[in-house]
Design a protein around this motif. Structure first.
Motif, PDB file in Angstrom:
ATOM      1  N   ALA A  19      30.299 -14.543 107.267  1.00 28.83           N
ATOM      2  CA  ALA A  19      30.278 -14.781 105.821  1.00 28.83           C
ATOM      3  C   ALA A  19      29.653 -13.591 105.109  1.00 28.83           C
ATOM      4  O   ALA A  19      30.149 -13.142 104.068  1.00 28.83           O
ATOM      5  CB  ALA A  19      29.522 -16.065 105.504  1.00 28.83           C
ATOM      6  N   TYR A  20      28.579 -13.049 105.671  1.00 31.30           N
ATOM      7  CA  TYR A  20      27.961 -11.852 105.097  1.00 31.30           C
ATOM      8  C   TYR A  20      28.913 -10.659 105.197  1.00 31.30           C
ATOM      9  O   TYR A  20      29.016  -9.857 104.260  1.00 31.30           O
ATOM     10  CB  TYR A  20      26.639 -11.524 105.804  1.00 31.30           C
ATOM     11  N   ALA A  21      29.594 -10.527 106.331  1.00 32.46           N
ATOM     12  CA  ALA A  21      30.543  -9.421 106.503  1.00 32.46           C
ATOM     13  C   ALA A  21      31.670  -9.519 105.481  1.00 32.46           C
ATOM     14  O   ALA A  21      32.066  -8.507 104.879  1.00 32.46           O
ATOM     15  CB  ALA A  21      31.114  -9.427 107.920  1.00 32.46           C
ATOM     16  N   ASP A  22      32.184 -10.731 105.270  1.00 27.24           N
ATOM     17  CA  ASP A  22      33.242 -10.916 104.279  1.00 27.24           C
ATOM     18  C   ASP A  22      32.758 -10.527 102.885  1.00 27.24           C
ATOM     19  O   ASP A  22      33.468  -9.841 102.147  1.00 27.24           O
ATOM     20  CB  ASP A  22      33.735 -12.363 104.274  1.00 27.24           C
ATOM     21  N   LEU A  23      31.552 -10.970 102.531  1.00 31.58           N
ATOM     22  CA  LEU A  23      31.003 -10.603 101.228  1.00 31.58           C
ATOM     23  C   LEU A  23      30.834  -9.086 101.116  1.00 31.58           C
ATOM     24  O   LEU A  23      31.140  -8.495 100.078  1.00 31.58           O
ATOM     25  CB  LEU A  23      29.665 -11.313 100.989  1.00 31.58           C
ATOM     26  N   GLY A  24      30.360  -8.466 102.185  1.00 28.84           N
ATOM     27  CA  GLY A  24      30.216  -7.010 102.175  1.00 28.84           C
ATOM     28  C   GLY A  24      31.538  -6.311 101.951  1.00 28.84           C
ATOM     29  O   GLY A  24      31.631  -5.349 101.175  1.00 28.84           O
ATOM     30  N   ASN A  25      32.581  -6.788 102.604  1.00 26.09           N
ATOM     31  CA  ASN A  25      33.905  -6.171 102.448  1.00 26.09           C
ATOM     32  C   ASN A  25      34.495  -6.433 101.068  1.00 26.09           C
ATOM     33  O   ASN A  25      35.111  -5.546 100.473  1.00 26.09           O
ATOM     34  CB  ASN A  25      34.848  -6.665 103.542  1.00 26.09           C
ATOM     35  N   ILE A  26      34.297  -7.639 100.564  1.00 26.56           N
ATOM     36  CA  ILE A  26      34.801  -7.959  99.223  1.00 26.56           C
ATOM     37  C   ILE A  26      34.149  -7.051  98.195  1.00 26.56           C
ATOM     38  O   ILE A  26      34.824  -6.444  97.357  1.00 26.56           O
ATOM     39  CB  ILE A  26      34.539  -9.448  98.886  1.00 26.56           C
ATOM     40  N   TYR A  27      32.813  -6.944  98.262  1.00 29.66           N
ATOM     41  CA  TYR A  27      32.114  -6.104  97.284  1.00 29.66           C
ATOM     42  C   TYR A  27      32.436  -4.625  97.487  1.00 29.66           C
ATOM     43  O   TYR A  27      32.483  -3.863  96.520  1.00 29.66           O
ATOM     44  CB  TYR A  27      30.611  -6.367  97.314  1.00 29.66           C
ATOM     45  N   ASN A  28      32.707  -4.210  98.718  1.00 31.20           N
ATOM     46  CA  ASN A  28      33.137  -2.831  98.955  1.00 31.20           C
ATOM     47  C   ASN A  28      34.477  -2.583  98.266  1.00 31.20           C
ATOM     48  O   ASN A  28      34.670  -1.555  97.615  1.00 31.20           O
ATOM     49  CB  ASN A  28      33.234  -2.550 100.457  1.00 31.20           C
ATOM     50  N   ASN A  29      35.389  -3.520  98.391  1.00 30.25           N
ATOM     51  CA  ASN A  29      36.702  -3.383  97.756  1.00 30.25           C
ATOM     52  C   ASN A  29      36.596  -3.392  96.232  1.00 30.25           C
ATOM     53  O   ASN A  29      37.464  -2.847  95.541  1.00 30.25           O
ATOM     54  CB  ASN A  29      37.645  -4.486  98.225  1.00 30.25           C
ATOM     55  N   LEU A  30      35.545  -4.013  95.711  1.00 31.05           N
ATOM     56  CA  LEU A  30      35.322  -4.051  94.265  1.00 31.05           C
ATOM     57  C   LEU A  30      34.456  -2.880  93.789  1.00 31.05           C
ATOM     58  O   LEU A  30      34.050  -2.838  92.633  1.00 31.05           O
ATOM     59  CB  LEU A  30      34.647  -5.374  93.874  1.00 31.05           C
ATOM     60  N   ASN A  31      34.168  -1.945  94.701  1.00 36.98           N
ATOM     61  CA  ASN A  31      33.334  -0.770  94.411  1.00 36.98           C
ATOM     62  C   ASN A  31      31.933  -1.141  93.936  1.00 36.98           C
ATOM     63  O   ASN A  31      31.334  -0.426  93.142  1.00 36.98           O
ATOM     64  CB  ASN A  31      34.020   0.154  93.397  1.00 36.98           C
ATOM     65  N   GLN A  32      31.419  -2.250  94.425  1.00 38.03           N
ATOM     66  CA  GLN A  32      30.048  -2.648  94.138  1.00 38.03           C
ATOM     67  C   GLN A  32      29.211  -2.317  95.375  1.00 38.03           C
ATOM     68  O   GLN A  32      28.906  -3.170  96.196  1.00 38.03           O
ATOM     69  CB  GLN A  32      29.983  -4.126  93.763  1.00 38.03           C
ATOM     70  N   ALA A  34      26.087  -1.356  96.138  1.00 38.08           N
ATOM     71  CA  ALA A  34      24.774  -1.917  96.484  1.00 38.08           C
ATOM     72  C   ALA A  34      24.910  -3.301  97.107  1.00 38.08           C
ATOM     73  O   ALA A  34      24.287  -3.593  98.141  1.00 38.08           O
ATOM     74  CB  ALA A  34      23.869  -1.969  95.251  1.00 38.08           C
ATOM     75  N   LEU A  35      25.736  -4.151  96.509  1.00 34.55           N
ATOM     76  CA  LEU A  35      25.941  -5.489  97.073  1.00 34.55           C
ATOM     77  C   LEU A  35      26.646  -5.409  98.424  1.00 34.55           C
ATOM     78  O   LEU A  35      26.310  -6.140  99.353  1.00 34.55           O
ATOM     79  CB  LEU A  35      26.746  -6.365  96.108  1.00 34.55           C
ATOM     80  N   SER A  36      27.622  -4.518  98.520  1.00 30.84           N
ATOM     81  CA  SER A  36      28.335  -4.354  99.782  1.00 30.84           C
ATOM     82  C   SER A  36      27.368  -3.967 100.894  1.00 30.84           C
ATOM     83  O   SER A  36      27.382  -4.564 101.977  1.00 30.84           O
ATOM     84  CB  SER A  36      29.425  -3.291  99.640  1.00 30.84           C
ATOM     85  N   GLU A  37      26.530  -2.978 100.636  1.00 38.82           N
ATOM     86  CA  GLU A  37      25.580  -2.519 101.654  1.00 38.82           C
ATOM     87  C   GLU A  37      24.605  -3.618 102.036  1.00 38.82           C
ATOM     88  O   GLU A  37      24.296  -3.789 103.221  1.00 38.82           O
ATOM     89  CB  GLU A  37      24.817  -1.292 101.140  1.00 38.82           C
ATOM     90  N   LEU A  38      24.143  -4.377 101.059  1.00 38.44           N
ATOM     91  CA  LEU A  38      23.211  -5.471 101.321  1.00 38.44           C
ATOM     92  C   LEU A  38      23.822  -6.496 102.280  1.00 38.44           C
ATOM     93  O   LEU A  38      23.218  -6.865 103.288  1.00 38.44           O
ATOM     94  CB  LEU A  38      22.821  -6.152 100.005  1.00 38.44           C
ATOM     95  N   TYR A  39      25.042  -6.936 101.964  1.00 37.90           N
ATOM     96  CA  TYR A  39      25.691  -7.963 102.787  1.00 37.90           C
ATOM     97  C   TYR A  39      26.125  -7.419 104.147  1.00 37.90           C
ATOM     98  O   TYR A  39      26.026  -8.110 105.159  1.00 37.90           O
ATOM     99  CB  TYR A  39      26.875  -8.583 102.045  1.00 37.90           C
ATOM    100  N   GLN A  40      26.585  -6.194 104.192  1.00 42.01           N
ATOM    101  CA  GLN A  40      26.989  -5.639 105.485  1.00 42.01           C
ATOM    102  C   GLN A  40      25.788  -5.424 106.394  1.00 42.01           C
ATOM    103  O   GLN A  40      25.883  -5.640 107.604  1.00 42.01           O
ATOM    104  CB  GLN A  40      27.784  -4.351 105.286  1.00 42.01           C
TER     105      GLN A  40
END
Length: 177
Positions: A19-32, A34-40
């Motif tokens: 679930a964290y990995a998915d959130l990290g990838n979603i936020y990476n795709n949205l160019n966010q 900081a959130l991507s790095e946090l979740y990944q």
């Protein structure tokens, strides 16, 4: 929708690495970033609680998105070898190689993704990107059409197909004043 789905997964089980990995990838795709790095980072910390396939996915994304491409590529290569019928490592390697301007490697991985899962739109898209990088625009158009013939609902393949005539110089560009 994907964000709320993965967020609910984290809320129900805070140790759910995917679930964290998915959130990290979603936020990476949205160019966010900081959130991507946090979740990944959280997914990477929890990967020991995940399945082997999930660990490979988490590890590959973690390193690739951090810019440690050699480690990310190694994880995707292991993922491919361990799960030869999975399209995801082929698709993601294709994207990495196309972004690194290694179009032949990108094309080889994209073709393998299409072979492994012909119903996965990202293989067609990745192959088209590699063909375009190789200046083989007719082949890019052909692979996009093949993907659309397979499934006309692959919407972003329609968008990609619209760019080919522009790249071939067949459409004029209009600028807004």
């Amino acid at each position: 929708g994907a964000i709320s789905f993965s967020t609910r997964g984290v809320e129900r089980d805070p140790s759910l690495a995917m679930a964290y990995a998915d959130l990290g990838n979603i936020y990476n795709n949205l160019n966010q970033t900081a959130l991507s790095e946090l979740y990944q980072k959280k997914a990477f910390e929890l990967k020991g609680r995940a399945s082997e396939r999930e660990r490979l996915y988490i590890t590959a994304h973690y390193y690739t998105d951090k810019g440690e491409l050699e480690k990310g590529i190694a994880a995707y290569e292991l993922y491919k070898q361990t799960y030869p019928r999975a399209a995801t490592p082929h698709v993601n390697l294709a994207l990495i190689y196309v972004q690194a301007l290694e179009f032949e490697k990108g094309l080889a991985n994209a073709k393998e993704a299409m072979r492994v899962d012909p119903d996965e739109s990202r293989g067609y898209s990745s192959a088209a990107g590699a063909f375009a990088g190789l200046n083989r625009l007719d082949e890019a158009k052909s692979v996009l059409n093949a993907g659309l013939q397979r499934n006309p609902t692959f919407l972003y393949l329609h968008d990609s197909l619209a760019y080919v005539p522009y790249a071939q110089g067949e459409l004029a560009v209009y600028e807004c004043a």
